[in-house]
Each structure stands twice: as structure tokens, then as C-alpha cells.
Design an enzyme around this catalytic site. Sequence first.
Site, PDB file in Angstrom:
ATOM      1  N   GLU A  30       0.849  -1.188   0.000  1.00 46.72           N
ATOM      2  CA  GLU A  30       0.000   0.000   0.000  1.00 46.72           C
ATOM      3  C   GLU A  30       0.887   1.241   0.000  1.00 46.72           C
ATOM      4  OE1 GLU A  30      -2.397   3.060   0.161  1.00 46.72           O
ATOM      5  OE2 GLU A  30      -3.151   1.030  -0.252  1.00 46.72           O
ATOM      6  N   TYR A 210     -27.630   7.427   5.374  1.00 47.84           N
ATOM      7  CA  TYR A 210     -27.737   6.192   6.141  1.00 47.84           C
ATOM      8  C   TYR A 210     -26.840   6.274   7.369  1.00 47.84           C
ATOM      9  CZ  TYR A 210     -23.671   4.880   3.163  1.00 47.84           C
ATOM     10  OH  TYR A 210     -22.484   4.845   2.473  1.00 47.84           O
TER      11      TYR A 210
END
Length: 376
Positions: A30, A210
Site C-alpha cells: 500500500e 444512512y
Amino acid sequence: MKALIAGGGIGGLTAALCMLEAGHDVTVFERHPALTTVGAGIQISPNGVKVFERLGLKSELDAIAFRPNALEMRLGRSGLKLFSIPLRDEALRRYGAPYYHIHRADLLSILSNALPPRTLQLGKEFASLTQSGDAVTVTFTDGSKAWGDLLIGADGIHSQVREQLFGLDAPRFTGNIAWRLVVPASSLPKNLIPSTATIWVGPGRHAVTYYLRRGELVNFVGVVERSDWQGESWTERGDIKELAADFASFSNPITTIIAQASEVHRWALFDREPLAHWSQGRVTLLGDACHPMLPYLAQGGAQAIEDGACLAAGLATSGGDVPAALARYEEHRRPRTSRVQGGARQASVTYHLHDGPEQAARDAALAAPLASPWVR
């Protein structure tokens, strides 16, 4: 096999766990020094959750995620409900797995914590690759190298692996920009936000709300048609006053959520055609690196999760023939992901219809019993 994965996002980490479960040696590289929290909330539908269940991660998801009661569509200006589809128990009954809302940071933490030590290497940015007959070599920007039997480019929408394989793409600006923010639920009036995955549609714009983190946070994403700004960065800060102006015509709870924001981000939405190929020799792509999707069907993450599971399954039966396994993976996945890409593109039109006959026909059709595409 020894697999190298460029990219420690949701797709890359899921692929790593699936391949480890199949007995492969895996290292994830990463480029950031820490796993990013960019993007705030994400919806994981049952097709993605089933992969996590197989990996033994359901209890971790249950402990931190939020399970919505329904999927809803409402008119943004009036709040009128067009449809509501039961979801909390119905997802288990119909699809065999729950539907989750989860903060990206929480999901990345669950996935990375499930990896064995030293599987994830941070601060390793991909620079180039070379292939020989039986191996692929990756060189990183710090000059270090890694060798493996295959390389998976899970390095996102601006994939450097994809660029090296197939050259620069030519994304098309959609004329839409997206806003995102998260606010504490405690800062909002009680019961203001429905405990649902709700799409609020209106002329030239829509919003999605949400809950996250067991209901402690409220996630907001707003998309508006604008052509005056085309930055594609996920991390650029936005002006709250501009956001409020973009959604001034919407009613509560949208205006209240925006009023409580302390920080907002925005990015331009670009559309990309499905790639003709994902793989070349011992290298393939996964997730946004090969099928970036407009965020209108909440399937970008779930499709990347599916990619990882299917890739691992294909390699398990490859007999060691990596190029053939990658070709089959691509052949199996491309039709499905291309279909979802097309559906997301069409939704961007459906959500943003302006007042008139088409908008009236949409509202009438969606309000009809069992008319929603989600129940078919």
C-alpha cells in the site's frame, strides 16, 4: 503461489484474505503510510457479505456495522416516499446474508487485522513491473523490488498497474460532482434520519443518507449536476456554503444534516468505459482499477469483494497455469461488472429527472407495488 497485490483498499485486502485461505503466499503493498479513511460510509450488500462470512469475519461486522431496516426512495423537496423495500430480515431470507452500512475505516481495520503479520507493507508505492516466463517483478518508488508468481493491481481508479499494462485511459466528466460528510447522530433531532438506506431524488441532484457505526454516525452523499469544477480528488475539502446552496431546495432532513457539518469533501464524477481486457500474462486488475463505477448503485465495493473471491477460486484450480487462470477470471467477471457499470450509469439519469412527464412516469412506476428493480 506467491501473489503480490498493489493496493491495500477493500478489494486488495479481501483478495489477500481469500488467497491466504486458499494456501497462497501473499504480500499487499500500500502506497500510503497508513490505511486511508477517505470515503466515509460504504454499503455492503449480501453478495459481498457472503465473502466476508466465508472468511470468518461476520461477528466483526455485526459488532460495528449498521443494518438498515429498508431501502427507500423519497422526493428530496417534499420527502414523499416513492417506495420502501424491507431489508433487515428480508435480506437474510431472500439472499442468505445481511445488508450492512459500515465506515470504510472500520472495514479496512477489520480486514487488515485479519491478515497475518507482515502481510501488509505500508509506504510502498508501485513504480513499474516486468514479466519473465515464470515470474513478475515489481519495482517501488523507493527502489526496492518484490518477486512473485503473479501481480494483482488493486490500486484504484487511478491505477498505475493499469496504466503500465494498457496506457492512460480517457475518462469522461459526467457533469456531476459529489459531496460527502459524516455527522454524529447525537447532533441531529431524534428520529430525523430514517433507519434506512434512503435515496432523496430531485431535479439535477440527489442525496443518500444512512447510519454508520451502530447508528452513532450519519453518512451523507450528495450529487449535483455542475460543470464549473472538475477535480477528481477524493480528499479535496469543499465549502459548506456551496453544498448548502446546492441542496437548498431539499427539505428536512437534508438541510439539517448539512447545517450540522463541520467538514465536507467533494470530487468530480468521471465515467469510464469497461476495459476490453484486464489481464496480461501474470498480471491482472481488480476492483476500481478495472471497473470503476459511478456511485449510484452502491456496488463498487461489493464488486471488488466478488473479484477477490473469484480470483482466488480460479487460481485454486489453475494447476499452476497463472496466465490461463487470470484469463478465465477476466472472462468470468467482465460481463457482470460491465452490466453493473451500465446500471449505475443509467441510475444517474433516473435519479436526476427534471419536473415533467418523464419524472411523473418515474414516480408513478416506482410507487407501484413491487416495481422497484431491487426486488426483481
